[in-house]
Scaffold this motif. Structure first.
Motif, PDB file in Angstrom:
ATOM      1  N   GLN A 174      -8.938   0.676   8.456  1.00 21.82           N
ATOM      2  CA  GLN A 174      -8.981   1.216   7.153  1.00 21.82           C
ATOM      3  C   GLN A 174      -7.620   0.632   6.369  1.00 21.82           C
ATOM      4  OE1 GLN A 174      -9.592   5.369   7.529  1.00 21.82           O
ATOM      5  NE2 GLN A 174     -11.688   4.992   6.884  1.00 21.82           N
ATOM      6  N   ASN A 175      -6.272   0.664   7.222  1.00 24.02           N
ATOM      7  CA  ASN A 175      -5.109   0.224   6.534  1.00 24.02           C
ATOM      8  C   ASN A 175      -4.703  -1.100   6.757  1.00 24.02           C
ATOM      9  OD1 ASN A 175      -4.081   2.800   5.393  1.00 24.02           O
ATOM     10  ND2 ASN A 175      -4.694   3.555   7.291  1.00 24.02           N
ATOM     11  N   ASN A 176      -5.719  -1.899   7.431  1.00 25.23           N
ATOM     12  CA  ASN A 176      -5.216  -3.421   7.580  1.00 25.23           C
ATOM     13  C   ASN A 176      -3.857  -3.462   8.383  1.00 25.23           C
ATOM     14  OD1 ASN A 176      -7.772  -4.427   6.417  1.00 25.23           O
ATOM     15  ND2 ASN A 176      -6.588  -3.869   4.372  1.00 25.23           N
ATOM     16  N   TYR A 177      -4.012  -2.736   9.403  1.00 28.20           N
ATOM     17  CA  TYR A 177      -2.577  -2.898  10.179  1.00 28.20           C
ATOM     18  C   TYR A 177      -2.289  -4.294  10.628  1.00 28.20           C
ATOM     19  CZ  TYR A 177      -1.558   2.123  10.276  1.00 28.20           C
ATOM     20  OH  TYR A 177      -1.276   3.579  10.052  1.00 28.20           O
ATOM     21  N   VAL A 179       2.661  -1.474   6.083  1.00 23.39           N
ATOM     22  CA  VAL A 179       1.930  -2.559   6.001  1.00 23.39           C
ATOM     23  C   VAL A 179       2.434  -3.566   5.133  1.00 23.39           C
ATOM     24  CG1 VAL A 179      -0.325  -3.710   5.325  1.00 23.39           C
ATOM     25  CG2 VAL A 179      -0.155  -1.390   6.441  1.00 23.39           C
ATOM     26  N   ARG A 180       2.936  -3.401   4.014  1.00 27.85           N
ATOM     27  CA  ARG A 180       3.713  -4.481   3.037  1.00 27.85           C
ATOM     28  C   ARG A 180       4.960  -5.111   3.837  1.00 27.85           C
ATOM     29  NH1 ARG A 180       2.049  -1.429  -1.274  1.00 27.85           N
ATOM     30  NH2 ARG A 180       3.904   0.109  -1.287  1.00 27.85           N
ATOM     31  N   ASN A 208       2.188   4.575   4.414  1.00 25.73           N
ATOM     32  CA  ASN A 208       1.360   3.686   5.243  1.00 25.73           C
ATOM     33  C   ASN A 208       1.166   2.330   4.651  1.00 25.73           C
ATOM     34  OD1 ASN A 208       0.023   3.794   7.777  1.00 25.73           O
ATOM     35  ND2 ASN A 208      -1.340   5.361   7.009  1.00 25.73           N
ATOM     36  N   GLU A 209       0.901   2.351   3.202  1.00 27.19           N
ATOM     37  CA  GLU A 209       0.901   1.293   2.680  1.00 27.19           C
ATOM     38  C   GLU A 209       2.138   0.365   2.650  1.00 27.19           C
ATOM     39  OE1 GLU A 209      -0.597   1.479  -1.466  1.00 27.19           O
ATOM     40  OE2 GLU A 209      -2.208   2.838  -0.730  1.00 27.19           O
ATOM     41  N   GLU A 210       3.418   0.786   2.422  1.00 26.81           N
ATOM     42  CA  GLU A 210       4.575   0.189   2.492  1.00 26.81           C
ATOM     43  C   GLU A 210       4.734  -0.248   4.014  1.00 26.81           C
ATOM     44  OE1 GLU A 210       8.194  -1.639   1.228  1.00 26.81           O
ATOM     45  OE2 GLU A 210       6.295  -0.923   0.193  1.00 26.81           O
TER      46      GLU A 210
END
Length: 184
Positions: free
Chosen positions: A98-101, A60-61, A56-58
């Motif tokens: 929560q993940n700032n998509y 978004v990055r 998930n974090e990647e």
């Protein structure tokens, strides 16, 4: 944890059209509205899949890094929410927040869009060029939950960078591996 591989839709396929509800804005979002000038990334994800949670974090990055360079991004969840209520639209909204998509997170209730894309797993990634022709489908990178390989998005980033250099996306392309889409 069971694993399923991508179906590897044929390169050159035109992106199947869609109009689905965005669980964040509660508005209809179409392929045309998310299409980027350079290309468009369509991702099939869900809230509960450990493979998606792992990257998930990647995701978004990558979206943040490449949206400003002319790429459109959209995520779609097609899971059966009767049997998998953790993937329901209200929880999709929560996951996106929560993940700032930085992209719409669409709900494919009928599963017609997943079928049109021949999506098989979450996550499943598709990169279309500026003419909406498929140029990359497959994995984000070699990292999987528990394999100790760092998440870096190398495969998808390489395809996006090739578009920016006006170069051909390299072959072979490895299928994504993840949880199967939860069909009705």
């Amino acid at each position: 944890m069971a694993t399923t591989a991508s179906n590897m839709l044929a390169l050159g396929t035109t992106a199947p059209d869609f109009t689905l509800i965005d669980t964040v804005s509660n508005e209809l979002v179409s392929l045309a509205s998310v299409k980027g000038a350079k290309g468009t990334v369509v991702m099939f994800i869900c809230n509960h899949c450990p493979f998606v949670l792992h990257v998930n974090e990647e995701i978004v990055r990558i979206a943040n890094d490449y949206r400003v360079q002319g790429f459109g991004f959209v995520a779609i969840s097609s899971n059966d929410i009767l049997n998998y209520p953790q993937d329901a639209p209200d929880l999709m909204w929560k996951t996106a927040r929560q993940n700032n998509y930085p992209f719409p997170y669409l709900y494919d209730e009928s599963q017609d869009v997943a079928r049109a894309y021949h999506a098989a797993c979450t996550p499943d990634f598709y990169l279309f060029d500026s003419e909406l022709k498929l140029i990359y489908r497959g994995q984000l990178d070699d990292s999987r939950p528990g394999n100790s390989i760092p998440v870096n998005g190398r495969d998808l980033r390489s395809a996006l960078d090739a578009v920016l250099r006006n170069a051909q996306v390299l072959q072979p392309q490895k299928p994504s591996i993840g949880c199967n889409i939860k069909w009705k």
